[in-house]
Design an enzyme around this catalytic site. Structure first.
Site, short mmCIF file in Angstrom:
data_model
loop_
_atom_site.label_atom_id
_atom_site.label_comp_id
_atom_site.label_asym_id
_atom_site.label_seq_id
_atom_site.Cartn_x
_atom_site.Cartn_y
_atom_site.Cartn_z
N VAL A 21 21.25 -4.17 97.58
CA VAL A 21 21.01 -5.37 96.77
C VAL A 21 21.62 -5.21 95.37
CG1 VAL A 21 19.28 -6.93 95.79
CG2 VAL A 21 18.90 -5.93 98.04
N HIS A 184 6.52 -14.75 98.51
CA HIS A 184 7.72 -14.37 99.26
C HIS A 184 7.22 -13.56 100.46
CE1 HIS A 184 11.83 -13.40 100.07
NE2 HIS A 184 11.67 -12.11 99.87
N1 APR Z 1 15.03 4.42 89.87
C1 APR Z 1 16.21 3.84 90.13
N2 APR Z 1 16.67 3.67 91.37
C2 APR Z 1 15.89 4.08 92.37
C3 APR Z 1 14.64 4.67 92.16
C4 APR Z 1 14.21 4.84 90.84
N3 APR Z 1 13.05 5.39 90.55
N4 APR Z 1 14.10 4.95 93.38
C5 APR Z 1 14.99 4.55 94.30
N5 APR Z 1 16.08 4.02 93.69
C6 APR Z 1 17.29 3.49 94.29
C7 APR Z 1 17.76 4.27 95.50
O1 APR Z 1 18.39 5.48 95.11
C8 APR Z 1 18.69 3.28 96.17
O2 APR Z 1 20.04 3.48 95.74
O3 APR Z 1 17.09 2.17 94.80
C9 APR Z 1 18.17 1.92 95.68
C10 APR Z 1 17.64 1.04 96.83
O4 APR Z 1 18.72 0.73 97.63
P1 APR Z 1 18.59 0.42 99.20
O5 APR Z 1 17.82 1.51 99.85
O6 APR Z 1 19.96 0.10 99.69
O7 APR Z 1 17.66 -0.87 99.26
P2 APR Z 1 18.12 -2.40 99.03
O8 APR Z 1 18.52 -2.99 100.30
O9 APR Z 1 19.06 -2.45 97.88
O10 APR Z 1 16.73 -3.06 98.62
C11 APR Z 1 16.11 -2.77 97.38
O11 APR Z 1 15.25 -4.96 97.07
O12 APR Z 1 15.25 -6.89 98.40
C12 APR Z 1 14.52 -5.76 97.98
O13 APR Z 1 13.12 -5.27 99.89
C13 APR Z 1 14.21 -4.82 99.13
O14 APR Z 1 12.58 -3.48 97.98
C14 APR Z 1 13.92 -3.53 98.42
C15 APR Z 1 14.88 -3.60 97.21
#
Ligand code: APR
Length: 319
Positions: A21, A184
């Site tokens: 995202v 949502h």
């Molecule tokens: N600080 C910053 N980034 C973090 C942290 C943190 N403390 N913890 C995790 N992350 C990062 C991860 O390293 C990863 O790169 O958040 C990112 C999440 O990416 P994805 O696993 O690809 O998830 P994504 O599909 O982007 O979804 C993120 O958005 O739509 C919502 O439900 C979805 O809760 C989810 C969020």
């Protein structure tokens, strides 16, 4: 590109979380040229830097000239105008958004502390799920006023609703006006009464069964994508929906969009975030557009309220 009175200084957008995202947000923000500087932050070393470098190399092709920085250092997010939080886990098949709550709670608390102290004047858009609870956690943790903390959900859900209506009627989605309010989640309210196609009420164009089917598909649109992707959840339209919101704020556009906002009596709801139409401009949420609900809509909204209150109780930050 429209310029506003905010443009006396460089506009800065920070994105927390460089996953699916976060990358989508960065890409759309870059392509639409909504900021002078985009900072992508993640805890994983190299990930935001690699994505920032990749994105910046699209400059000649987009004809966009925005500075993009990838970092593991929160200090580089300082003095952002808008921050989009996407950090945290995404759903896998079989998981509800609620299943993410405990896992994402601690992440969002930490992120909210770090970004709010470095960008005390920023507007924060929360995308991490379950959004209505995570935006509440951000509100409580940051101490920001309610106009500067906004959840992204209604823009996405309404886009899904409009797309389904347009497909069913074989018309341009541009001519479909429709609004989703509430949580949502499964109890969201795609409003039928206010949906129209080229000004004609939806109920004149489709049968009750057809409309019910569209409502069901809207409510479960996210889950359908999760079950197809298997490794994560939707990211393209969530990213663009966030950018629509960020752009409205950065360019003081006074756009009307359904967003998760902290309600203080509006729609008879108090003390929780819930999707409602708002005016988004330079101040963030500049006004909540309240309107009268029918008895049926009130009942449906009360299910949303119950579900959000349960999520908030699970955060331990209620009251
Ligand atoms: N600080 C910053 N980034 C973090 C942290 C943190 N403390 N913890 C995790 N992350 C990062 C991860 O390293 C990863 O790169 O958040 C990112 C999440 O990416 P994805 O696993 O690809 O998830 P994504 O599909 O982007 O979804 C993120 O958005 O739509 C919502 O439900 C979805 O809760 C989810 C969020």
């Amino acid at each position: 590109m429209e310029k506003s009175h905010l443009n006396s200084k460089r506009k800065k957008l920070s994105i927390i979380g460089a996953g699916a995202v976060g990358t989508s947000v960065a890409q759309w923000a870059f392509a639409r040229n909504i900021a002078d500087e985009i900072v992508i932050f993640d805890i994983i070393e190299g990930l935001p830097q690699g994505k920032a470098l990749d994105l910046s190399q699209s400059s000649p092709l987009w004809n966009a000239n925005c500075k993009v920085i990838g970092t593991n250092d929160y200090d580089l997010t300082s003095d952002s105008d808008v921050i989009v939080i996407t950090a945290g886990l995404a759903r896998k098949p079989g998981m509800t958004r609620d299943d993410l709550l405990q896992k994402n709670l601690e992440i969002i608390k930490g992120v909210a502390i770090e970004v709010s102290k470095r960008s005390p004047q920023s507007k924060i858009i929360v995308v991490t799920n379950p959004i209505d609870a995570m935006v509440y956690v951000t509100y409580k943790t940051s101490g920001f006023p309610r106009n500067r903390i906004i959840g992204m959900a209604g823009v996405l859900d309404s886009a899904r609703y409009r797309t389904l209506i347009a497909k069913k009627l074989n018309v341009s989605p541009k001519d479909v006006t429709a609004l989703v309010i509430g949580i949502h989640g499964d109890h969201m309210l795609p409003l039928v009464r206010l949906a129209s196609v080229g000004g004609v009420p939806l109920s004149e164009l489709l049968s009750k069964e057809e409309i019910d089917d569209i409502i069901h598909k809207t409510q479960h649109g996210g889950a359908e994508i999760v079950s197809l992707l298997k490794t994560g959840s939707a990211f393209i339209t969530p990213g663009l929906a966030s950018v629509e919101m960020a752009e409205a704020i950065l360019n003081d556009q006074k756009r009307i969009m359904p967003c998760a906002v902290y309600l203080e009596g509006e729609f008879g709801v108090n003390g929780i975030f819930l999707g409602a139409p708002v005016i988004l401009g330079a101040e963030g949420v500049e006004r909540i557009i309240e309107f009268k609900l029918t008895d049926e809509e009130k009942t449906a909204l009360s299910n949303s309220v119950k579900a959000v209150k349960n999520q908030i109780a699970a955060t331990g930050l209620d009251g």
